[in-house]
Design a protein around this motif. Structure first.
Motif, PDB file in Angstrom:
ATOM      1  N   ASP A 261       0.836  -1.213   0.000  1.00 36.94           N
ATOM      2  CA  ASP A 261       0.000   0.000   0.000  1.00 36.94           C
ATOM      3  C   ASP A 261       0.868   1.260   0.000  1.00 36.94           C
ATOM      4  O   ASP A 261       0.605   2.217  -0.733  1.00 36.94           O
ATOM      5  N   TRP A 262       1.881   1.257   0.847  1.00 35.65           N
ATOM      6  CA  TRP A 262       2.761   2.416   0.954  1.00 35.65           C
ATOM      7  C   TRP A 262       3.608   2.605  -0.300  1.00 35.65           C
ATOM      8  O   TRP A 262       3.818   3.738  -0.741  1.00 35.65           O
ATOM      9  N   HIS A 263       4.062   1.515  -0.881  1.00 34.79           N
ATOM     10  CA  HIS A 263       4.858   1.616  -2.106  1.00 34.79           C
ATOM     11  C   HIS A 263       4.044   2.295  -3.204  1.00 34.79           C
ATOM     12  O   HIS A 263       4.523   3.202  -3.889  1.00 34.79           O
ATOM     13  N   ALA A 264       2.777   1.856  -3.350  1.00 35.36           N
ATOM     14  CA  ALA A 264       1.905   2.439  -4.378  1.00 35.36           C
ATOM     15  C   ALA A 264       1.666   3.925  -4.121  1.00 35.36           C
ATOM     16  O   ALA A 264       1.742   4.754  -5.038  1.00 35.36           O
ATOM     17  N   LEU A 265       1.378   4.279  -2.853  1.00 34.35           N
ATOM     18  CA  LEU A 265       1.100   5.677  -2.529  1.00 34.35           C
ATOM     19  C   LEU A 265       2.320   6.567  -2.757  1.00 34.35           C
ATOM     20  O   LEU A 265       2.216   7.662  -3.314  1.00 34.35           O
ATOM     21  N   MET A 266       3.489   6.099  -2.345  1.00 33.70           N
ATOM     22  CA  MET A 266       4.705   6.896  -2.510  1.00 33.70           C
ATOM     23  C   MET A 266       5.080   7.050  -3.987  1.00 33.70           C
ATOM     24  O   MET A 266       5.549   8.115  -4.409  1.00 33.70           O
ATOM     25  N   GLN A 267       4.857   6.002  -4.782  1.00 30.04           N
ATOM     26  CA  GLN A 267       5.109   6.112  -6.229  1.00 30.04           C
ATOM     27  C   GLN A 267       4.191   7.146  -6.865  1.00 30.04           C
ATOM     28  O   GLN A 267       4.635   7.975  -7.666  1.00 30.04           O
ATOM     29  N   ASN A 268       2.907   7.095  -6.503  1.00 29.98           N
ATOM     30  CA  ASN A 268       1.968   8.091  -7.017  1.00 29.98           C
ATOM     31  C   ASN A 268       2.341   9.487  -6.539  1.00 29.98           C
ATOM     32  O   ASN A 268       2.252  10.455  -7.298  1.00 29.98           O
ATOM     33  N   GLY A 269       2.762   9.596  -5.283  1.00 27.58           N
ATOM     34  CA  GLY A 269       3.188  10.882  -4.744  1.00 27.58           C
ATOM     35  C   GLY A 269       4.380  11.457  -5.499  1.00 27.58           C
ATOM     36  O   GLY A 269       4.408  12.655  -5.815  1.00 27.58           O
ATOM     37  N   GLU A 270       5.355  10.620  -5.801  1.00 22.79           N
ATOM     38  CA  GLU A 270       6.524  11.091  -6.549  1.00 22.79           C
ATOM     39  C   GLU A 270       6.138  11.555  -7.952  1.00 22.79           C
ATOM     40  O   GLU A 270       6.667  12.555  -8.453  1.00 22.79           O
ATOM     41  N   ALA A 271       5.193  10.842  -8.579  1.00 16.80           N
ATOM     42  CA  ALA A 271       4.723  11.254  -9.905  1.00 16.80           C
ATOM     43  C   ALA A 271       4.015  12.602  -9.837  1.00 16.80           C
ATOM     44  O   ALA A 271       4.177  13.454 -10.724  1.00 16.80           O
ATOM     45  N   LEU A 272       3.244  12.818  -8.759  1.00 17.52           N
ATOM     46  CA  LEU A 272       2.562  14.105  -8.580  1.00 17.52           C
ATOM     47  C   LEU A 272       3.561  15.228  -8.336  1.00 17.52           C
ATOM     48  O   LEU A 272       3.389  16.346  -8.847  1.00 17.52           O
ATOM     49  N   LEU A 273       4.608  14.960  -7.563  1.00 20.07           N
ATOM     50  CA  LEU A 273       5.638  15.976  -7.331  1.00 20.07           C
ATOM     51  C   LEU A 273       6.309  16.387  -8.639  1.00 20.07           C
ATOM     52  O   LEU A 273       6.610  17.571  -8.857  1.00 20.07           O
ATOM     53  N   GLU A 274       6.522  15.413  -9.529  1.00 15.00           N
ATOM     54  CA  GLU A 274       7.090  15.724 -10.844  1.00 15.00           C
ATOM     55  C   GLU A 274       6.140  16.616 -11.641  1.00 15.00           C
ATOM     56  O   GLU A 274       6.568  17.568 -12.299  1.00 15.00           O
TER      57      GLU A 274
END
Length: 313
Positions: A261-274
């Motif tokens: 769950d955390w891996h998915a959220l952090m990946q999405n978060g990094e994409a949003l930061l980009e």
């Protein structure tokens, strides 16, 4: 390492005072982040005032921060040392109101080089909450959605929805027509009583009670997404409009989310930061205070409703 400064919770006065702490030993999967900026969120001053989790004296509040990884636990890749990260921490652990914060290694987002620590610290709580809300509804041909309230979360959520092709209307007393038009919002209602149509999905950031009043405005098979509170019982009789009820609680993932769950959220978060660094998502620059003025920053956040960030030199 010398003792470092922290803001400590005081149970008797429901306030914080400046204190010192020593760097704790890290568990195998933990990291130590030297904070460069700290985000102030409404949850921070609300919990300091009410203490619903029964924090003891000395607890360090704060959920959002950004900084540099300076130490890692025995099972964490040492190549992470020196990495610039942002994070959303657990309300049950010592938080970001400190020069250093201990975190789970899997619960941080790597920052794009061009993103400042100050802007990064302003983002985790509202950005990840908005993303969780966005992910609750399916992409279908029923595209008209209503966003109720226009704070930091719904500002981001509206942009995620618009970018995905939804037609977005907003209920807000403060959102200007000019800003709404610039973002691509179709219509701004100043009061809920003005709404004269049905929606596929409604995102409410007011309260569970308010969200319940909005359910009749949904189409059959529609979705109500509660960003504040939740609706305890379905509004419609069984097997009628078959409304889907959703609740958002980013902090709950610390207790109920697993590594995946955390891996998915952090990946999405990094994409949003980009996306934010490329100006695909519009963000206002936060108001900044220095670390010694933490109490003033909390007051500023509460009474101006403007995004507030602490900087550490």
């Amino acid at each position: 390492m010398e003792p470092y400064q922290i803001w400590q919770y005081q149970t008797e006065t429901h306030s914080i005072i400046l204190g010192n702490a020593k760097i704790p030993a890290l568990d195998d999967n933990e990291i130590l982040v030297q904070n460069k900026a700290i985000g102030i969120n409404p949850v921070d001053w609300k919990f300091i005032k009410a203490n619903p989790l029964n924090w003891p004296n000395g607890h360090v509040p704060g959920v959002d921060g950004a900084g540099v990884i300076v130490h890692v636990g025995s099972k964490v890749d040492t190549s992470l040392i020196g990495r610039r990260v942002a994070y959303h921490g657990s309300l049950n652990r010592h938080g970001s109101y400190a020069e250093y914060t201990v975190l789970n290694a899997e619960r941080v987002m790597t920052l794009p080089e061009s993103l400042s620590f100050e802007l990064a610290a302003a983002l985790p709580c509202p950005m990840l909450t908005a993303w969780q809300a966005f992910e609750k509804i399916p992409l279908t041909r029923q595209r008209e959605v209503l966003v109720v309230g226009f704070g930091a979360v719904n500002n981001l959520l509206s942009q995620f929805l618009l970018d995905a092709g939804y037609i977005v209307d907003v209920v807000s007393a403060s959102l200007s027509e000019d800003r709404a038009q610039k973002l691509g919002i179709r219509q701004v209602y100043r009061e809920q009583s003005q709404i004269d149509m049905k929606y596929f999905a409604i995102f409410d950031a007011v309260s569970g009670e308010n969200a319940a009043h909005l359910v009749p405005l949904l189409r059959a098979n529609g979705h109500i997404v509660c960003i504040q509170d939740r609706i305890a019982k379905p509004i419609d009789p069984p097997f009628t409009r078959t409304i889907s009820y959703h609740e958002i609680a980013l902090g709950a993932l610390h207790d109920f989310g697993d590594k995946q769950d955390w891996h998915a959220l952090m990946q999405n978060g990094e994409a949003l930061l980009e996306r934010i660094t490329k100006s695909d998502v519009e963000i206002s620059e936060p108001i900044t205070f220095n670390f010694g003025h933490m109490p003033e920053s909390l007051t500023h956040s509460e009474f101006t409703k403007l995004k507030t960030v602490i900087t550490l030199s």
